[in-house]
Design an enzyme around this catalytic site. Structure first.
Site, PDB file in Angstrom:
ATOM      1  N   GLU A   1       0.837  -1.203   0.000  1.00 36.08           N
ATOM      2  CA  GLU A   1       0.000   0.000   0.000  1.00 36.08           C
ATOM      3  C   GLU A   1       0.871   1.251   0.000  1.00 36.08           C
ATOM      4  O   GLU A   1       1.954   1.283   0.592  1.00 36.08           O
ATOM      5  CB  GLU A   1      -0.948  -0.001   1.211  1.00 36.08           C
ATOM      6  CG  GLU A   1      -2.077  -1.000   1.016  1.00 36.08           C
ATOM      7  CD  GLU A   1      -3.063  -1.074   2.172  1.00 36.08           C
ATOM      8  OE1 GLU A   1      -4.003  -1.847   2.082  1.00 36.08           O
ATOM      9  OE2 GLU A   1      -2.868  -0.381   3.172  1.00 36.08           O
TER      10      GLU A   1
ATOM     11  N   ARG B   1      -8.425   4.030 -23.755  1.00 31.40           N
ATOM     12  CA  ARG B   1      -8.948   3.336 -24.939  1.00 31.40           C
ATOM     13  C   ARG B   1     -10.278   2.642 -24.638  1.00 31.40           C
ATOM     14  O   ARG B   1     -10.909   2.118 -25.526  1.00 31.40           O
ATOM     15  CB  ARG B   1      -7.912   2.332 -25.465  1.00 31.40           C
ATOM     16  CG  ARG B   1      -6.738   3.017 -26.155  1.00 31.40           C
ATOM     17  CD  ARG B   1      -5.688   2.050 -26.601  1.00 31.40           C
ATOM     18  NE  ARG B   1      -5.016   1.430 -25.466  1.00 31.40           N
ATOM     19  CZ  ARG B   1      -4.119   0.451 -25.569  1.00 31.40           C
ATOM     20  NH1 ARG B   1      -3.796  -0.011 -26.754  1.00 31.40           N
ATOM     21  NH2 ARG B   1      -3.545  -0.037 -24.491  1.00 31.40           N
TER      22      ARG B   1
ATOM     23  N   HIS C   1      -6.761   9.665 -26.291  1.00 28.11           N
ATOM     24  CA  HIS C   1      -7.026   8.793 -27.439  1.00 28.11           C
ATOM     25  C   HIS C   1      -8.166   9.340 -28.305  1.00 28.11           C
ATOM     26  O   HIS C   1      -8.106   9.276 -29.531  1.00 28.11           O
ATOM     27  CB  HIS C   1      -7.326   7.385 -26.927  1.00 28.11           C
ATOM     28  CG  HIS C   1      -7.486   6.383 -28.018  1.00 28.11           C
ATOM     29  ND1 HIS C   1      -6.524   6.163 -28.968  1.00 28.11           N
ATOM     30  CD2 HIS C   1      -8.521   5.562 -28.324  1.00 28.11           C
ATOM     31  CE1 HIS C   1      -6.947   5.248 -29.816  1.00 28.11           C
ATOM     32  NE2 HIS C   1      -8.154   4.872 -29.444  1.00 28.11           N
TER      33      HIS C   1
ATOM     34  N   LYS D   1      -5.789  -0.417 -44.981  1.00 23.03           N
ATOM     35  CA  LYS D   1      -5.851  -1.882 -44.874  1.00 23.03           C
ATOM     36  C   LYS D   1      -6.935  -2.361 -45.826  1.00 23.03           C
ATOM     37  O   LYS D   1      -8.070  -1.890 -45.756  1.00 23.03           O
ATOM     38  CB  LYS D   1      -6.259  -2.214 -43.438  1.00 23.03           C
ATOM     39  CG  LYS D   1      -5.704  -3.496 -42.884  1.00 23.03           C
ATOM     40  CD  LYS D   1      -6.285  -3.723 -41.511  1.00 23.03           C
ATOM     41  CE  LYS D   1      -5.226  -4.108 -40.537  1.00 23.03           C
ATOM     42  NZ  LYS D   1      -5.720  -4.463 -39.225  1.00 23.03           N
TER      43      LYS D   1
ATOM     44  N   ASP E   1       1.857   7.409 -34.172  1.00 21.79           N
ATOM     45  CA  ASP E   1       0.598   6.973 -33.555  1.00 21.79           C
ATOM     46  C   ASP E   1       0.509   7.573 -32.155  1.00 21.79           C
ATOM     47  O   ASP E   1       1.516   8.052 -31.621  1.00 21.79           O
ATOM     48  CB  ASP E   1       0.567   5.434 -33.493  1.00 21.79           C
ATOM     49  CG  ASP E   1      -0.866   4.892 -33.465  1.00 21.79           C
ATOM     50  OD1 ASP E   1      -1.810   5.690 -33.380  1.00 21.79           O
ATOM     51  OD2 ASP E   1      -1.019   3.652 -33.523  1.00 21.79           O
TER      52      ASP E   1
ATOM     53  N   GLY F   1       1.834  -4.474 -32.061  1.00 17.88           N
ATOM     54  CA  GLY F   1       1.269  -5.215 -33.203  1.00 17.88           C
ATOM     55  C   GLY F   1       0.932  -4.332 -34.393  1.00 17.88           C
ATOM     56  O   GLY F   1       1.282  -4.652 -35.533  1.00 17.88           O
TER      57      GLY F   1
HETATM   58  C1  R5P Z   1      -5.548   2.414 -31.601  1.00 14.69           C
HETATM   59  O1  R5P Z   1      -6.593   2.989 -31.855  1.00 14.69           O
HETATM   60  C2  R5P Z   1      -4.350   3.160 -31.099  1.00 14.69           C
HETATM   61  O2  R5P Z   1      -4.250   4.417 -31.708  1.00 14.69           O
HETATM   62  C3  R5P Z   1      -3.076   2.372 -31.312  1.00 14.69           C
HETATM   63  O3  R5P Z   1      -2.899   2.187 -32.706  1.00 14.69           O
HETATM   64  C4  R5P Z   1      -3.136   1.024 -30.631  1.00 14.69           C
HETATM   65  O4  R5P Z   1      -3.590   1.165 -29.320  1.00 14.69           O
HETATM   66  C5  R5P Z   1      -1.782   0.363 -30.644  1.00 14.69           C
HETATM   67  O5  R5P Z   1      -1.881  -0.866 -30.003  1.00 14.69           O
HETATM   68  P1  R5P Z   1      -0.850  -2.043 -30.298  1.00 14.69           P
HETATM   69  O6  R5P Z   1       0.538  -1.472 -30.126  1.00 14.69           O
HETATM   70  O7  R5P Z   1      -1.174  -3.086 -29.283  1.00 14.69           O
HETATM   71  O8  R5P Z   1      -1.091  -2.507 -31.685  1.00 14.69           O
END
Ligand code: R5P
Length: 287
Positions: free
Chosen positions: A36, A91, A124, A184, A210, A217
């Site tokens: 704690e 998120r 986000h 994509k 980003d 990923g």
């Molecule tokens: C998604 O909307 C976010 O902007 C990022 O692209 C995402 O959270 C990245 O997550 P990861 O690194 O697990 O692919």
């Protein structure tokens, strides 16, 4: 306006204090044997407006924030501005299925209980700020990231998806280069192609920007495609570098040449500081 540094954001709080010429409060923190959190503020803060700086990820840092807010309140602080460099759970900003919570909203409401203003970085989604029940403002690390990339000979900025296109556009304007987003396309049940929507990455020094790198990923998939399309160097840049598990390995294996993140979450890749944009926003909104 003294600054109270949470243990998740000490170097960043120090930088903000230096830019604003404000003192850092002296405090003792520790964890009890059962883990704690304990804090004691040593300065007299009666009737002061205090700025707390604490990233709320992972969960123990969120609990620290609640306890720090209470410590300031109990010590007679008049107002509390909470700076949340990375707002964990951001998120989880909507319900996808009935019965789910809106976790970001739940936490924003709790943080608002002992706060007069909230400041955060690259939330986000913009509507997250409305989850707080006190005035909340966001600033963006894109200008700081782009200024760093400009020194790295980048000639093409890419967003990993259409939703992140404006971030890429902003960075490209600062750097003075082209930008695009990765599209994509699903060919069939098992085949997906990913490539810049309009421009060609061949021979370019590309930076993909980003807001978050979590498992890596999204970025790894984009890097592989760009290398397949004969991009020269591929840099990945984000505001919030969570780097879960083997994320760094995944990025390197995919062919990433450099990983850049900010200090909203302190890591080995925190090459860019968000202190200037936070300090600017504090000056504008609360000082
Ligand atoms: C998604 O909307 C976010 O902007 C990022 O692209 C995402 O959270 C990245 O997550 P990861 O690194 O697990 O692919």
């Amino acid at each position: 306006m003294p600054i109270l540094a949470g243990t998740a954001s000490e170097p960043l709080a120090q930088k903000i204090a230096e830019i604003l010429h404000e003192p850092l409060l002296t405090r003792t923190t520790k964890r009890f044997p059962d883990t704690e959190f304990y804090i004691r503020i040593h300065d007299d803060i009666t009737n002061e407006h205090i700025i707390i700086v604490q990233t709320t990820y992972p969960d123990p840092n969120l609990v620290e924030l609640f306890i720090m807010q209470n410590a300031v309140h109990e010590a007679g602080g008049k107002k509390i501005t909470v700076v949340i460099p990375y707002f964990g759970y951001n998120r989880q900003d909507k319900k996808f299925e009935p019965g789910e919570p809106i976790s970001a909203q739940a936490l924003a409401q709790l943080i608002s209980i002992n706060a007069s203003t909230i400041i955060t970085v690259d939330p986000h989604k913009d509507h997250l700020l409305q989850f707080f029940t006190v005035p909340a403002y966001g600033c963006s690390a894109v200008a700081e990231i782009a200024t760093y990339l400009k020194k790295k000979d980048i000639d093409f900025i890419l967003a990993p998806d259409k939703g992140a296109k404006n971030r890429a556009k902003h960075a490209a304007k600062i750097i003075g280069c082209d930008y695009d987003y990765i599209e994509k396309t699903r060919i069939d049940g098992t085949t997906v192609t990913m490539k810049p929507k309009h421009l060609d990455a061949k021979g370019k020094n590309v930076a993909i920007i980003d807001d978050i790198i979590s498992t890596g990923g999204t970025m790894a998939q984009s890097i592989r495609e760009l290398k397949r399309q004969k991009a020269n160097r591929v840099t990945v840049a984000c505001t919030h570098g969570l780097f879960i598990g083997d994320a760094q390995q995944k990025l390197t294996t995919a062919g990433c040449d450099e990983i850049i993140a900010t200090d909203t979450i302190q890591s080995n890749y925190s090459t860019v500081s968000v202190a200037p944009c936070i300090a600017e926003l504090l000056k504008k909104q609360v000082m």
